[in-house]
Design a protein around this motif. Sequence first.
Motif, PDB file in Angstrom:
ATOM      1  N   ILE A 178      55.094 131.082  71.898  1.00 16.49           N
ATOM      2  CA  ILE A 178      54.709 130.237  73.027  1.00 16.49           C
ATOM      3  C   ILE A 178      53.600 130.963  73.786  1.00 16.49           C
ATOM      4  O   ILE A 178      53.710 132.152  74.070  1.00 16.49           O
ATOM      5  N   VAL A 179      52.538 130.235  74.052  1.00 16.45           N
ATOM      6  CA  VAL A 179      51.453 130.797  74.849  1.00 16.45           C
ATOM      7  C   VAL A 179      51.510 130.161  76.235  1.00 16.45           C
ATOM      8  O   VAL A 179      51.596 128.935  76.363  1.00 16.45           O
ATOM      9  N   ILE A 180      51.523 130.998  77.253  1.00 14.46           N
ATOM     10  CA  ILE A 180      51.431 130.487  78.626  1.00 14.46           C
ATOM     11  C   ILE A 180      50.052 130.870  79.148  1.00 14.46           C
ATOM     12  O   ILE A 180      49.692 132.046  79.177  1.00 14.46           O
ATOM     13  N   ALA A 181      49.266 129.853  79.507  1.00 15.96           N
ATOM     14  CA  ALA A 181      47.930 130.091  80.061  1.00 15.96           C
ATOM     15  C   ALA A 181      48.016 129.909  81.568  1.00 15.96           C
ATOM     16  O   ALA A 181      48.518 128.893  82.043  1.00 15.96           O
ATOM     17  N   THR A 229      39.815 131.415  78.992  1.00 16.82           N
ATOM     18  CA  THR A 229      41.222 130.979  78.932  1.00 16.82           C
ATOM     19  C   THR A 229      41.329 129.676  78.135  1.00 16.82           C
ATOM     20  O   THR A 229      42.229 129.499  77.307  1.00 16.82           O
ATOM     21  N   LEU A 230      40.376 128.803  78.370  1.00 18.14           N
ATOM     22  CA  LEU A 230      40.354 127.529  77.639  1.00 18.14           C
ATOM     23  C   LEU A 230      40.172 127.776  76.132  1.00 18.14           C
ATOM     24  O   LEU A 230      40.859 127.168  75.301  1.00 18.14           O
ATOM     25  N   ALA A 231      39.288 128.691  75.790  1.00 22.35           N
ATOM     26  CA  ALA A 231      39.051 129.006  74.375  1.00 22.35           C
ATOM     27  C   ALA A 231      40.291 129.648  73.747  1.00 22.35           C
ATOM     28  O   ALA A 231      40.622 129.365  72.584  1.00 22.35           O
ATOM     29  N   ALA A 232      40.993 130.479  74.519  1.00 19.78           N
ATOM     30  CA  ALA A 232      42.219 131.116  74.004  1.00 19.78           C
ATOM     31  C   ALA A 232      43.275 130.050  73.698  1.00 19.78           C
ATOM     32  O   ALA A 232      43.995 130.132  72.697  1.00 19.78           O
ATOM     33  N   ILE A 233      43.346 129.049  74.544  1.00 13.84           N
ATOM     34  CA  ILE A 233      44.308 127.950  74.336  1.00 13.84           C
ATOM     35  C   ILE A 233      43.987 127.201  73.047  1.00 13.84           C
ATOM     36  O   ILE A 233      44.873 126.914  72.233  1.00 13.84           O
ATOM     37  N   ALA A 285      50.776 127.328  67.767  1.00 11.40           N
ATOM     38  CA  ALA A 285      51.617 127.747  68.898  1.00 11.40           C
ATOM     39  C   ALA A 285      51.778 126.608  69.904  1.00 11.40           C
ATOM     40  O   ALA A 285      50.916 125.733  70.012  1.00 11.40           O
ATOM     41  N   PHE A 286      52.873 126.672  70.625  1.00 12.47           N
ATOM     42  CA  PHE A 286      53.106 125.733  71.722  1.00 12.47           C
ATOM     43  C   PHE A 286      52.456 126.338  72.973  1.00 12.47           C
ATOM     44  O   PHE A 286      52.680 127.509  73.288  1.00 12.47           O
ATOM     45  N   VAL A 287      51.638 125.555  73.662  1.00 11.20           N
ATOM     46  CA  VAL A 287      50.875 126.111  74.788  1.00 11.20           C
ATOM     47  C   VAL A 287      51.268 125.432  76.101  1.00 11.20           C
ATOM     48  O   VAL A 287      51.214 124.211  76.233  1.00 11.20           O
ATOM     49  N   PHE A 288      51.648 126.270  77.046  1.00  9.23           N
ATOM     50  CA  PHE A 288      52.133 125.819  78.352  1.00  9.23           C
ATOM     51  C   PHE A 288      51.144 126.288  79.427  1.00  9.23           C
ATOM     52  O   PHE A 288      50.749 127.450  79.445  1.00  9.23           O
ATOM     53  N   GLY A 319      53.190 121.797  80.986  1.00  9.53           N
ATOM     54  CA  GLY A 319      52.828 122.768  82.015  1.00  9.53           C
ATOM     55  C   GLY A 319      53.577 122.559  83.310  1.00  9.53           C
ATOM     56  O   GLY A 319      54.440 121.679  83.423  1.00  9.53           O
ATOM     57  N   ALA A 320      53.264 123.398  84.264  1.00 12.30           N
ATOM     58  CA  ALA A 320      53.827 123.286  85.607  1.00 12.30           C
ATOM     59  C   ALA A 320      52.697 123.640  86.572  1.00 12.30           C
ATOM     60  O   ALA A 320      52.069 124.690  86.426  1.00 12.30           O
ATOM     61  N   TYR A 321      52.452 122.754  87.502  1.00 16.23           N
ATOM     62  CA  TYR A 321      51.405 123.039  88.496  1.00 16.23           C
ATOM     63  C   TYR A 321      51.923 123.954  89.588  1.00 16.23           C
ATOM     64  O   TYR A 321      53.081 123.862  90.002  1.00 16.23           O
ATOM     65  N   THR A 322      51.029 124.823  90.059  1.00 14.41           N
ATOM     66  CA  THR A 322      51.282 125.490  91.332  1.00 14.41           C
ATOM     67  C   THR A 322      50.816 124.465  92.373  1.00 14.41           C
ATOM     68  O   THR A 322      49.839 123.764  92.136  1.00 14.41           O
TER      69      THR A 322
END
Length: 366
Positions: A100-103, A113-117, A125-128, A145-148
Motif C-alpha cells: 500500500i502506498v500512502i501519498a 509525488t504525483l509521478a510516484a503515485i 499497488a493500492f494508493v491512498f 483517500g482521506a482529506y485533511t
Amino acid sequence: EKGGYEHFMLKEIHEQPKAITDTYRGRLLRNEAIIKMAGVEDNMKKFLNANRIIIVACGTSWHAGLVAEYIFEDLSRIPVEVEYASEFRYRNPIIDENDIVIAISQSGETADTLAAIKLAKSKGAFVFGVCNVVGSSIARETHAGAYTHAGPEIGVASTKAFTTQITVLTLMALRLARAKGTISSSEFRQHLLELEMIPNKVEKALEADAHIREIADLYKDSRNCLYLGRGYNFPVALEGALKLKEISYIHAEGYPAAEMKHGPIALIDENMPIVVIATKKGHYEKVVSNIQEIKSRKGKIIGIVTEGDEQVRALADHVIEVPETLESLSPLLTTIPLQLLSYHIAVLLGKNVDQPRNLAKSVTVE
Ligand code: F6R
C-alpha cells in the motif's frame, strides 16, 4: 483576509486547534469508541493484508510521513517505509500488489509525488492519498483517500497542513490497530480521549508566544542552529529545522539526538543554539544526557519540555513548555513552539514570511 493577524503564517499557526478538530470531526466518535474513515473502511481487506506501507511525499509532508511511520509501526504493527517521492520514482522500486502506498500532499499537485503515485499504480499497488486541497490532482489520481480539513493554507511555510496530516494518519493507524487487534480496547479509548484533548492543548502551547518571541530576539543573528529529538520527535526536529531555514534563511539541521556524537557535536560552541525536544515521555533520560553533553561544550540550549519539567529547566538556557500528552501524540504539540520560533525570527529579521525567496506554494515542476 488575514483575520487580524500580521501574516498568513501566524494566522494558520493559530488556526491549528480548529483545523485539527475539523480533521477528526465525524471520524473520531469517542462515545461509541470507534473511528470512522470511509476510505479505510471501504478498503479494509487491502489494509489488513498489506505486507507493508510505503509513504511517499516531499518536504513537510515527508516529515508527517516519518511521524506516521512511528505511529503505524507502534500501534498497528505494519512495516512502514517513508520515501522522498523524488527518490522513489527514479530508483526502480520493488513494489507490487501487496503493498500500500500512502501519498501525503497538502496541495495535491506536487509533481514528484504525483509521478510516484503513477509509478506505484503501474506496479499494481493500492494508493491512498492524504491531501488538503479537495479535488486536486493527487486526490483524483489515488484509489482512495482521506482529506485533511485544514482549510486553505496560504503561507508558503506549511504549518496547519502538517499537524492535520499527522491527525489523519494517527486516526488511520488507530483504526487499523483496532481492526488488527494490535491495540487493547482500553488503550484505544485512551488514545481517542487524548486526541480529543489535543486542540485545547495546542491552544495552551500557543500561549507561549510572547516568551518565544523573546527567545527569537536573542538568537535571530545566529548563522546556524541545530534541532534534536528522539523517537516520535525526531521528525519534529527535522520539521523545526526546515521551518527555520525556509523563512529566516538561517542554516539549520535536524538530527536524532543520539546522532549528535557521530558528527554534529563538532559544531557546538558558545555561538550555537540547539533546540532540543525533551518532553517527559519518550527517552527523556537519554535526551537529558544529550543536553548535558551540549552544555559541557557551551552550546545554547532551548528545551521544549513538558509542563512542570524541572530537570531540563535546570540545565537549559531557555525552556518552552507544552502540555503533557501520550508520546504518540506529542508531535502535535512540540511542533507548535518550533513554528512560532521560526516565525518570530523571520519577522524580527524583516523577512517576507508568507512568501520566502525561491519558494513556491506548490511545486508542480520536478
Ligand atoms: C515546507 C513546505 C514544503 C512542502 C512540499 C510538499 O514548509 O511547504 O516543503 O511541504 O513542497 O508540498 P505538498 O504537501 O503540497 O505536496
